[in-house]
Design an enzyme around this catalytic site. Structure first.
Site, PDB file in Angstrom:
ATOM      1  N   LYS A 170      15.139 -26.379   5.491  1.00 48.11           N
ATOM      2  CA  LYS A 170      16.547 -26.435   6.291  1.00 48.11           C
ATOM      3  C   LYS A 170      17.254 -27.806   5.760  1.00 48.11           C
ATOM      4  CE  LYS A 170      14.873 -24.277  10.508  1.00 48.11           C
ATOM      5  NZ  LYS A 170      15.675 -23.093  10.697  1.00 48.11           N
ATOM      6  N   LYS A 202       9.587 -21.120  24.286  1.00 47.92           N
ATOM      7  CA  LYS A 202      10.412 -19.913  24.043  1.00 47.92           C
ATOM      8  C   LYS A 202      11.057 -19.460  25.491  1.00 47.92           C
ATOM      9  CE  LYS A 202       7.876 -18.012  20.013  1.00 47.92           C
ATOM     10  NZ  LYS A 202       9.110 -18.023  19.103  1.00 47.92           N
ATOM     11  N   LYS A 236      19.050 -22.806  22.870  1.00 43.50           N
ATOM     12  CA  LYS A 236      18.416 -22.642  21.604  1.00 43.50           C
ATOM     13  C   LYS A 236      18.874 -23.946  20.651  1.00 43.50           C
ATOM     14  CE  LYS A 236      17.873 -20.213  17.180  1.00 43.50           C
ATOM     15  NZ  LYS A 236      16.588 -20.136  16.936  1.00 43.50           N
ATOM     16  N   ARG A 276       0.818  -1.273   0.172  1.00 46.73           N
ATOM     17  CA  ARG A 276      -0.057   0.003   0.174  1.00 46.73           C
ATOM     18  C   ARG A 276       0.940   1.354  -0.081  1.00 46.73           C
ATOM     19  NH1 ARG A 276      -4.415  -0.253   4.597  1.00 46.73           N
ATOM     20  NH2 ARG A 276      -2.294  -0.379   5.786  1.00 46.73           N
ATOM     21  N   HIS A 308       8.898 -23.296   6.885  1.00 46.43           N
ATOM     22  CA  HIS A 308      10.157 -22.902   6.508  1.00 46.43           C
ATOM     23  C   HIS A 308      11.311 -24.015   6.904  1.00 46.43           C
ATOM     24  CE1 HIS A 308      10.764 -21.235  10.680  1.00 46.43           C
ATOM     25  NE2 HIS A 308      11.934 -21.318  10.427  1.00 46.43           N
ATOM     26  N   HIS A 318       6.003 -26.990  12.265  1.00 45.65           N
ATOM     27  CA  HIS A 318       7.442 -27.537  12.389  1.00 45.65           C
ATOM     28  C   HIS A 318       7.788 -28.714  13.086  1.00 45.65           C
ATOM     29  CE1 HIS A 318       7.700 -23.527  10.926  1.00 45.65           C
ATOM     30  NE2 HIS A 318       7.912 -22.828  12.118  1.00 45.65           N
ATOM     31  N   ASP A 325       1.602 -22.034  16.902  1.00 50.56           N
ATOM     32  CA  ASP A 325       2.706 -21.527  16.100  1.00 50.56           C
ATOM     33  C   ASP A 325       3.901 -22.433  15.646  1.00 50.56           C
ATOM     34  OD1 ASP A 325       4.205 -19.136  15.409  1.00 50.56           O
ATOM     35  OD2 ASP A 325       5.599 -19.471  17.264  1.00 50.56           O
ATOM     36  N   GLU A 346      13.996 -22.218  22.059  1.00 53.60           N
ATOM     37  CA  GLU A 346      14.628 -20.990  21.656  1.00 53.60           C
ATOM     38  C   GLU A 346      14.898 -20.106  22.954  1.00 53.60           C
ATOM     39  OE1 GLU A 346      12.254 -19.386  17.903  1.00 53.60           O
ATOM     40  OE2 GLU A 346      10.720 -20.095  18.999  1.00 53.60           O
ATOM     41  N   LYS A 380       2.782 -18.927   6.829  1.00 49.31           N
ATOM     42  CA  LYS A 380       1.911 -19.307   7.904  1.00 49.31           C
ATOM     43  C   LYS A 380       1.555 -17.795   8.678  1.00 49.31           C
ATOM     44  CE  LYS A 380       3.869 -20.546  11.593  1.00 49.31           C
ATOM     45  NZ  LYS A 380       4.890 -20.267  12.875  1.00 49.31           N
TER      46      LYS A 380
END
Ligand code: BG6
Length: 524
Positions: free
Chosen positions: A222, A381, A386, A63, A218, A280, A275, A256, A188
């Site tokens: 990998k 999280k 990680k 936009r 994604h 995944h 999520d 993470e 997603k």
């Protein structure tokens, strides 16, 4: 050393012959974060690797009132920061950016799509491309926008004759039959439950054929995730023991260190199960447990994944609560000792939110290969570490000789498939301690970093595959549907549980940000 220079020959697969084709690469939401952080830097990396065709025309659609020059400058900044080709020259940039254009339009405005159709149909030239530049006939539409716009954009594309499905084929009266292909890449979140994902699929399929819809997860881009199939099916030593006779359990984890940052608005309506687990983790489980596909073609592989999802055992609410844990991070510190605010205090998180930032769910597959083997999917999280990995725990050796004497201290074999960081494969085995009548476990370690100079970014691979028409690493509609079923039943069990109940009855655990990863035993 590079793996290609090692003493062994390497074998290039047929699919390596697929090549990204000339096309209009249209990015909806082109001024957003994803375009700047992932899409354009990956396109640039592909360009630097000479993987992109010369006739790839990149078109930002958003936009904001920008001209081509301002949009290119913005993307240059994104590429300088996020591409893996650092310190590129002006000439490198010029050769890439001369094919970047910008179309300012609201996603709901049919005029924007009419303009798009005229560009793609060859009715309008793009300034600066040169007289002899022949515009491509193919078009890939990348939806890097909020999920609320997915359906609308697909419909508008279809209405403008830019789709590939029943409506979008461009063969209505007054329109010439379409030349070239049309593909739709969708990010997603793909719905928030089975029903909404199904409704979205209906809209997309109204405008594009399923084979032209590329749903991104994604993780599948990998290298280490793709390696799962290579590891399992290019070796003869794993498959014979890859079953319930030899495998005791499997743990699939993605942890993470970061909290949710500024994503509270989205995250608070999603949580860790929607999520991460639905996509995944479930995908990792499918690749780690599926049967060998009949061939390497996309449908054979995706059919096998769907069979895994269809075999997930179902349980009633109380049993699901017993098999799952949910948690939310409280105030704590990060790895450097800096304070981290509690999830509940993050911007746009609802007061008193019970959204989980940690989830653990133990599933079983009702099939011959894995029946009775617990498969635990965990993600969270704001933890101290990680990493993403799949751990395959093999059964202990029988109690003859060593096991009888050593008991628990004789560690069973374990295969760790490390997705990130320290990408590689580790096999734990027992050996004699030199000079002592004793046994100790050690790891045989293979590291991708020792044999490759770099591991390409997931997005590079996914974008190249979508431009080549290879949908193997994308999610088919039925995969998404069955994966949502798993999460829907868990969400339903949680919604009937009291967040202050015991953890095995659906209660919400509070953990300080920066906490160590919970051990699986701590769940028992
Ligand atoms: C995304 C999730 O899909 O994956 C994020 O929405 C998460 O919440 C991210 O942080 C993790 O990806 P990676 O590649 O960093 O493990």
């Amino acid at each position: 050393m590079n793996i290609r220079d090692s003493e062994y020959p390497y074998c290039s697969l047929d699919s390596g012959a697929l090549k990204p084709e000339a096309a209009f690469f249209v990015v909806f939401g082109a001024t957003g974060d994803l375009a700047k952080r992932k899409i354009f830097p990956s396109l640039f990396d592909l360009h630097m690797e000479k993987t992109l065709p010369q006739r790839l025309v990149m078109l930002g659609f958003a936009r904001r009132d920008l001209d081509d020059g301002a949009f290119r400058a913005d993307m240059r900044e994104g590429c300088a920061r996020h591409s893996r080709h650092k310190g590129f020259s002006d000439a490198d940039w010029a050769s890439f950016s001369s094919r970047i254009f910008y179309l300012a339009s609201d996603v709901s405005d049919p005029a924007g799509y009419a303009r798009l159709a005229s560009l793609i149909g060859g009715g309008e030239k793009l300034a600066g491309l040169g007289q002899d530049f022949s515009l491509p006939r193919n078009a890939l539409f990348y939806l890097a926008v909020g999920p609320e716009h997915f359906g609308l954009i697909a419909d508008r594309l279809g209405e403008a004759g830019l789709g590939s499905g029943r409506r979008g084929a461009g063969t209505r009266r007054g329109q010439k039959p379409r030349e070239g292909w049309r593909r739709l890449v969708v990010e997603k979140p793909y719905g928030r439950d089975e029903a909404s994902a199904g409704a979205l699929t209906e809209v997309l399929q109204r405008n594009f054929s399923e084979r032209d819809i590329y749903r991104i997860d994604h993780y599948l881009g990998k290298e280490t995730v793709q390696n799962l199939l290579y590891l399992r099916f290019a070796n003869a030593i794993f498959e014979p023991i890859w079953n319930r006779n030899h495998i005791e359990s499997m743990d699939i984890s993605v942890f993470e260190t970061e909290g949710i940052g500024q994503r509270g608005g989205y995250y608070d309506t999603a949580g860790a199960a929607r999520d991460m687990l639905q996509n995944h983790l479930v995908q990792l489980m499918c690749l780690a447990t599926m049967e060998p596909p009949a061939s390497l073609d996309p449908e054979s592989i995706r059919n096998e994944k769907v069979k895994v999802l269809q075999s997930v055992a179902t349980h009633d609410g109380p049993e699901l609560l017993r098999r799952s844990r949910r948690g939310q991070y409280a105030e704590g510190t990060d790895g450097q000792g800096n304070p981290v605010e509690a999830y509940a205090e993050a911007p746009k998180v609802r007061t008193g939110s019970a959204t989980e930032t940690y989830v653990s769910l133990t599933l079983e597959l009702d099939n011959w290969r894995f029946s009775g083997v617990p498969i635990t999917l965990r993600t969270g999280k704001a933890f101290a570490e990680k990493f993403s990995q799949i751990v395959v725990n093999f059964r202990r050796p029988p109690a003859a000789l060593f096991a009888a004497q050593c008991g628990e201290s004789l560690l069973p074999n374990r295969l760790v498939i490390r997705i990130q960081p320290d990408e590689g494969v580790w096999l734990r085995f027992n050996a004699k301690v030199p000079g002592m009548p004793a046994i100790k476990a050690s790891d045989l370690r293979f590291s991708f970093r020792d044999v490759a100079e770099y591991l390409p970014e997931a997005y590079e691979r996914l974008i190249a595959d979508a431009l080549s028409g290879d949908s193997t690493l994308f999610i088919r509609a039925d995969e998404s549907k069955f994966a949502w079923r798993i999460v829907d039943s868990l969400e339903a069990a949680w919604s009937s549980a009291d967040p202050s109940a015991r953890p095995d009855q659906g209660g919400l655990l509070r953990y300080a940000a920066g906490s160590p990863i919970p051990s699986l035993q701590s769940h028992e």
